[in-house]
Each structure stands twice: as structure tokens, then as C-alpha cells.
Design a protein around this motif. Structure first.
Motif, PDB file in Angstrom:
ATOM      1  N   ASP A  87      12.238  21.893   4.953  1.00 27.15           N
ATOM      2  CA  ASP A  87      12.846  22.983   5.713  1.00 27.15           C
ATOM      3  C   ASP A  87      12.138  23.236   7.044  1.00 27.15           C
ATOM      4  O   ASP A  87      12.432  24.209   7.728  1.00 27.15           O
ATOM      5  N   GLY A  88      11.201  22.378   7.406  1.00 29.66           N
ATOM      6  CA  GLY A  88      10.519  22.495   8.691  1.00 29.66           C
ATOM      7  C   GLY A  88       9.513  23.616   8.772  1.00 29.66           C
ATOM      8  O   GLY A  88       9.214  24.113   9.856  1.00 29.66           O
ATOM      9  N   CYS A  89       8.926  24.020   7.659  1.00 29.54           N
ATOM     10  CA  CYS A  89       7.979  25.142   7.647  1.00 29.54           C
ATOM     11  C   CYS A  89       6.641  24.788   8.303  1.00 29.54           C
ATOM     12  O   CYS A  89       5.877  25.673   8.670  1.00 29.54           O
ATOM     13  N   MET A  90       6.347  23.514   8.413  1.00 31.87           N
ATOM     14  CA  MET A  90       5.122  22.999   9.040  1.00 31.87           C
ATOM     15  C   MET A  90       3.850  23.296   8.239  1.00 31.87           C
ATOM     16  O   MET A  90       2.749  23.161   8.748  1.00 31.87           O
ATOM     17  N   ASN A  91       3.984  23.677   6.977  1.00 29.34           N
ATOM     18  CA  ASN A  91       2.803  23.893   6.137  1.00 29.34           C
ATOM     19  C   ASN A  91       1.975  22.621   6.019  1.00 29.34           C
ATOM     20  O   ASN A  91       0.747  22.678   5.999  1.00 29.34           O
ATOM     21  N   CYS A  92       2.652  21.471   5.948  1.00 32.48           N
ATOM     22  CA  CYS A  92       1.941  20.200   5.813  1.00 32.48           C
ATOM     23  C   CYS A  92       1.107  19.904   7.060  1.00 32.48           C
ATOM     24  O   CYS A  92      -0.054  19.495   6.962  1.00 32.48           O
ATOM     25  N   MET A 144       0.836  -1.180   0.000  1.00 32.51           N
ATOM     26  CA  MET A 144       0.000   0.000   0.000  1.00 32.51           C
ATOM     27  C   MET A 144       0.881   1.243   0.000  1.00 32.51           C
ATOM     28  O   MET A 144       1.964   1.250   0.570  1.00 32.51           O
ATOM     29  N   GLU A 145       0.413   2.271  -0.618  1.00 31.62           N
ATOM     30  CA  GLU A 145       1.164   3.518  -0.692  1.00 31.62           C
ATOM     31  C   GLU A 145       1.203   4.212   0.666  1.00 31.62           C
ATOM     32  O   GLU A 145       0.323   4.029   1.499  1.00 31.62           O
ATOM     33  N   SER A 146       2.248   5.010   0.859  1.00 31.61           N
ATOM     34  CA  SER A 146       2.360   5.807   2.075  1.00 31.61           C
ATOM     35  C   SER A 146       3.041   7.126   1.761  1.00 31.61           C
ATOM     36  O   SER A 146       3.624   7.310   0.702  1.00 31.61           O
ATOM     37  N   ILE A 147       2.957   8.039   2.709  1.00 31.54           N
ATOM     38  CA  ILE A 147       3.556   9.363   2.580  1.00 31.54           C
ATOM     39  C   ILE A 147       5.055   9.252   2.822  1.00 31.54           C
ATOM     40  O   ILE A 147       5.493   8.641   3.785  1.00 31.54           O
ATOM     41  N   LEU A 148       5.841   9.841   1.934  1.00 35.16           N
ATOM     42  CA  LEU A 148       7.288   9.896   2.109  1.00 35.16           C
ATOM     43  C   LEU A 148       7.717  11.357   2.126  1.00 35.16           C
ATOM     44  O   LEU A 148       7.274  12.146   1.296  1.00 35.16           O
ATOM     45  N   VAL A 149       8.582  11.693   3.079  1.00 36.46           N
ATOM     46  CA  VAL A 149       9.103  13.051   3.168  1.00 36.46           C
ATOM     47  C   VAL A 149      10.605  12.998   2.958  1.00 36.46           C
ATOM     48  O   VAL A 149      11.317  12.279   3.660  1.00 36.46           O
ATOM     49  N   ASN A 150      11.090  13.737   1.989  1.00 36.42           N
ATOM     50  CA  ASN A 150      12.511  13.817   1.695  1.00 36.42           C
ATOM     51  C   ASN A 150      13.130  14.800   2.682  1.00 36.42           C
ATOM     52  O   ASN A 150      12.932  16.011   2.572  1.00 36.42           O
ATOM     53  N   SER A 151      13.885  14.281   3.642  1.00 37.42           N
ATOM     54  CA  SER A 151      14.462  15.137   4.684  1.00 37.42           C
ATOM     55  C   SER A 151      15.503  16.098   4.130  1.00 37.42           C
ATOM     56  O   SER A 151      15.810  17.111   4.756  1.00 37.42           O
ATOM     57  N   ASN A 152      16.038  15.821   2.947  1.00 35.48           N
ATOM     58  CA  ASN A 152      16.992  16.744   2.325  1.00 35.48           C
ATOM     59  C   ASN A 152      16.306  17.994   1.786  1.00 35.48           C
ATOM     60  O   ASN A 152      16.933  19.041   1.649  1.00 35.48           O
ATOM     61  N   LEU A 153      15.030  17.892   1.465  1.00 37.70           N
ATOM     62  CA  LEU A 153      14.293  19.032   0.927  1.00 37.70           C
ATOM     63  C   LEU A 153      13.460  19.762   1.977  1.00 37.70           C
ATOM     64  O   LEU A 153      13.204  20.955   1.846  1.00 37.70           O
ATOM     65  N   GLY A 188      -6.140  14.508  -3.688  1.00 36.82           N
ATOM     66  CA  GLY A 188      -5.078  13.776  -3.004  1.00 36.82           C
ATOM     67  C   GLY A 188      -4.734  14.365  -1.655  1.00 36.82           C
ATOM     68  O   GLY A 188      -5.409  15.261  -1.158  1.00 36.82           O
ATOM     69  N   PRO A 189      -3.667  13.864  -1.041  1.00 35.25           N
ATOM     70  CA  PRO A 189      -3.275  14.304   0.297  1.00 35.25           C
ATOM     71  C   PRO A 189      -3.026  15.812   0.391  1.00 35.25           C
ATOM     72  O   PRO A 189      -2.316  16.398  -0.431  1.00 35.25           O
ATOM     73  N   ALA A 190      -3.614  16.413   1.412  1.00 36.79           N
ATOM     74  CA  ALA A 190      -3.501  17.854   1.621  1.00 36.79           C
ATOM     75  C   ALA A 190      -2.067  18.272   1.915  1.00 36.79           C
ATOM     76  O   ALA A 190      -1.636  19.354   1.496  1.00 36.79           O
ATOM     77  N   CYS A 191      -1.323  17.428   2.604  1.00 37.03           N
ATOM     78  CA  CYS A 191       0.053  17.789   2.971  1.00 37.03           C
ATOM     79  C   CYS A 191       0.936  17.958   1.740  1.00 37.03           C
ATOM     80  O   CYS A 191       1.817  18.811   1.710  1.00 37.03           O
ATOM     81  N   ILE A 192       0.689  17.166   0.709  1.00 34.50           N
ATOM     82  CA  ILE A 192       1.479  17.261  -0.519  1.00 34.50           C
ATOM     83  C   ILE A 192       1.205  18.595  -1.212  1.00 34.50           C
ATOM     84  O   ILE A 192       2.121  19.269  -1.668  1.00 34.50           O
ATOM     85  N   LYS A 193      -0.058  18.977  -1.259  1.00 32.60           N
ATOM     86  CA  LYS A 193      -0.430  20.243  -1.902  1.00 32.60           C
ATOM     87  C   LYS A 193       0.151  21.442  -1.138  1.00 32.60           C
ATOM     88  O   LYS A 193       0.489  22.449  -1.737  1.00 32.60           O
ATOM     89  N   ALA A 194       0.289  21.312   0.182  1.00 33.12           N
ATOM     90  CA  ALA A 194       0.755  22.426   1.000  1.00 33.12           C
ATOM     91  C   ALA A 194       2.271  22.583   1.012  1.00 33.12           C
ATOM     92  O   ALA A 194       2.779  23.654   1.336  1.00 33.12           O
ATOM     93  N   CYS A 195       3.004  21.550   0.651  1.00 29.81           N
ATOM     94  CA  CYS A 195       4.466  21.582   0.745  1.00 29.81           C
ATOM     95  C   CYS A 195       5.058  22.439  -0.373  1.00 29.81           C
ATOM     96  O   CYS A 195       4.999  22.075  -1.552  1.00 29.81           O
ATOM     97  N   THR A 196       5.648  23.573   0.007  1.00 30.81           N
ATOM     98  CA  THR A 196       6.222  24.486  -0.981  1.00 30.81           C
ATOM     99  C   THR A 196       7.544  23.980  -1.537  1.00 30.81           C
ATOM    100  O   THR A 196       7.948  24.363  -2.626  1.00 30.81           O
ATOM    101  N   LYS A 197       8.230  23.110  -0.804  1.00 35.34           N
ATOM    102  CA  LYS A 197       9.521  22.580  -1.245  1.00 35.34           C
ATOM    103  C   LYS A 197       9.378  21.292  -2.047  1.00 35.34           C
ATOM    104  O   LYS A 197      10.360  20.718  -2.505  1.00 35.34           O
ATOM    105  N   ARG A 198       8.163  20.790  -2.155  1.00 31.81           N
ATOM    106  CA  ARG A 198       7.887  19.519  -2.843  1.00 31.81           C
ATOM    107  C   ARG A 198       8.679  18.367  -2.224  1.00 31.81           C
ATOM    108  O   ARG A 198       9.198  17.496  -2.915  1.00 31.81           O
TER     109      ARG A 198
END
Length: 165
Positions: free
Chosen positions: A12-17, A1-10, A105-115
Motif C-alpha cells: 500500500d506504499g506505507c514506506m515502513n520497509c 540465490m534468494e532475493s526480496i520479492l514485493v507483492n504489488s497487489n498487497l 532476517g531482513p528488516a523490511c520483511i519485519k516492518a511490512c504490516t501488509k506482509r
């Protein structure tokens, strides 16, 4: 099953998600934490053999999320989640459901400015990484920054000779 992945290199901790998730679900189902100047996500990994699903006495937890009508708020799921991704809101367990009720789709993906956030199937990521590793072992893999060149050819031939011996 699919899951959310966050690239820690990209990230910046803005917390938009987190903020967007909280606005959609009344509580954030994703947490971003800082460790050694890098940001990491805590979010449901949709385990294949999910301990939260196994321990739930009312079978309120499924791959699609938590049935609020069945959940009795016992907290067992929160205790056994290996990722710390289960939360409580109004005495009902909650976990990421990949915004199944949202067409976009997931709201957190749409909110992430750094992709930095994406949705992926861990099995496909694992298979791709295995192919890449095997290509490196066999000397076939050429990263973009090291295409061709004398040193690369010599090291590939040396690896082949090493494996044949």
C-alpha cells in the motif's frame, strides 16, 4: 540465490520497509515507487551474473554485499545495475544483503504490516510457475474457485482432443 520479492497487489506504499531499512543500515537499500496506482520495489535482485560484481575494479562487490574497505566509490556499479538498486552512502556503494548480519532476517520483511514482502529463490518460483503452466495446458490444474463442474470437464476434454490431433 534468494532475493526480496514485493507483492504489488498487497503493497500500500506505507514506506515502513524503507524506513526500517534506513534505520538499520543508515540508508534504505529498498525503494518503493508508485506507478499507475500500484507500488513496486527497487531492490537488489542478486543477479546470477551480476554486472555490478563484474565491473567493480576492486572486487568490493560480492553476493554477500559490498566490502566498504575495498570500495573506492567510482560509481561504475550504480551505472550498470539493470534494476537501479545500487546506492551510495558516504561515498561507498551499498546494496541489499538480505540483512545478513541480523539473526531475525531482513528488516523490511519485519516492518511490512501488509506482509507484502518475502524472500524467495527466483529459480524455485520459476519452476513452480512452469509446473502450474504445464498443468493448465494439460487440463490438470484446478484453481480453488473452479474445482470440478461440467464446464471444466468439457474444456479439459476439448484441450486433450486438440492436442492429440
Amino acid at each position: 540465490m534468494e532475493s526480496i520479492l514485493v507483492n504489488s497487489n498487497l503493497c500500500d506504499g506505507c514506506m515502513n520497509c524503507e524506513n526500517m531499512c534506513a534505520s538499520v543500515h543508515n540508508a534504505s537499500r529498498i525503494k518503493i515507487i508508485e506507478h499507475d496506482s500500484s507500488f513496486y520495489s527497487i531492490v537488489c535482485q542478486h543477479c546470477e551474473s551480476a554486472p555490478c560484481k563484474k565491473i567493480c575494479p576492486t572486487e568490493a562487490i560480492s553476493d554477500e554485499g559490498v566490502d566498504g574497505e575495498k570500495c573506492i566509490g567510482c560509481g561504475l556499479c550504480v551505472m550498470v545495475c539493470p534494476f537501479g538498486a545500487m546506492t551510495f552512502q558516504s561515498k561507498v556503494a551499498e546494496k541489499c544483503d538480505l540483512c545478513a548480519d541480523r539473526e531475525e532476517g531482513p528488516a523490511c520483511i519485519k516492518a511490512c504490516t501488509k506482509r507484502a514482502i518475502s524472500v524467495a529463490d527466483p529459480q524455485k518460483v520459476k519452476a513452480k510457475n512452469q509446473e502450474k503452466f504445464l498443468a493448465k495446458l494439460s487440463g490438470v490444474y484446478e484453481p480453488e474457485s473452479q474445482k470440478s463442474g461440467f464446464v471444466h470437464v468439457v474444456t479439459c476434454q476439448a484441450r486433450v482432443i486438440h492436442f492429440l490431433e
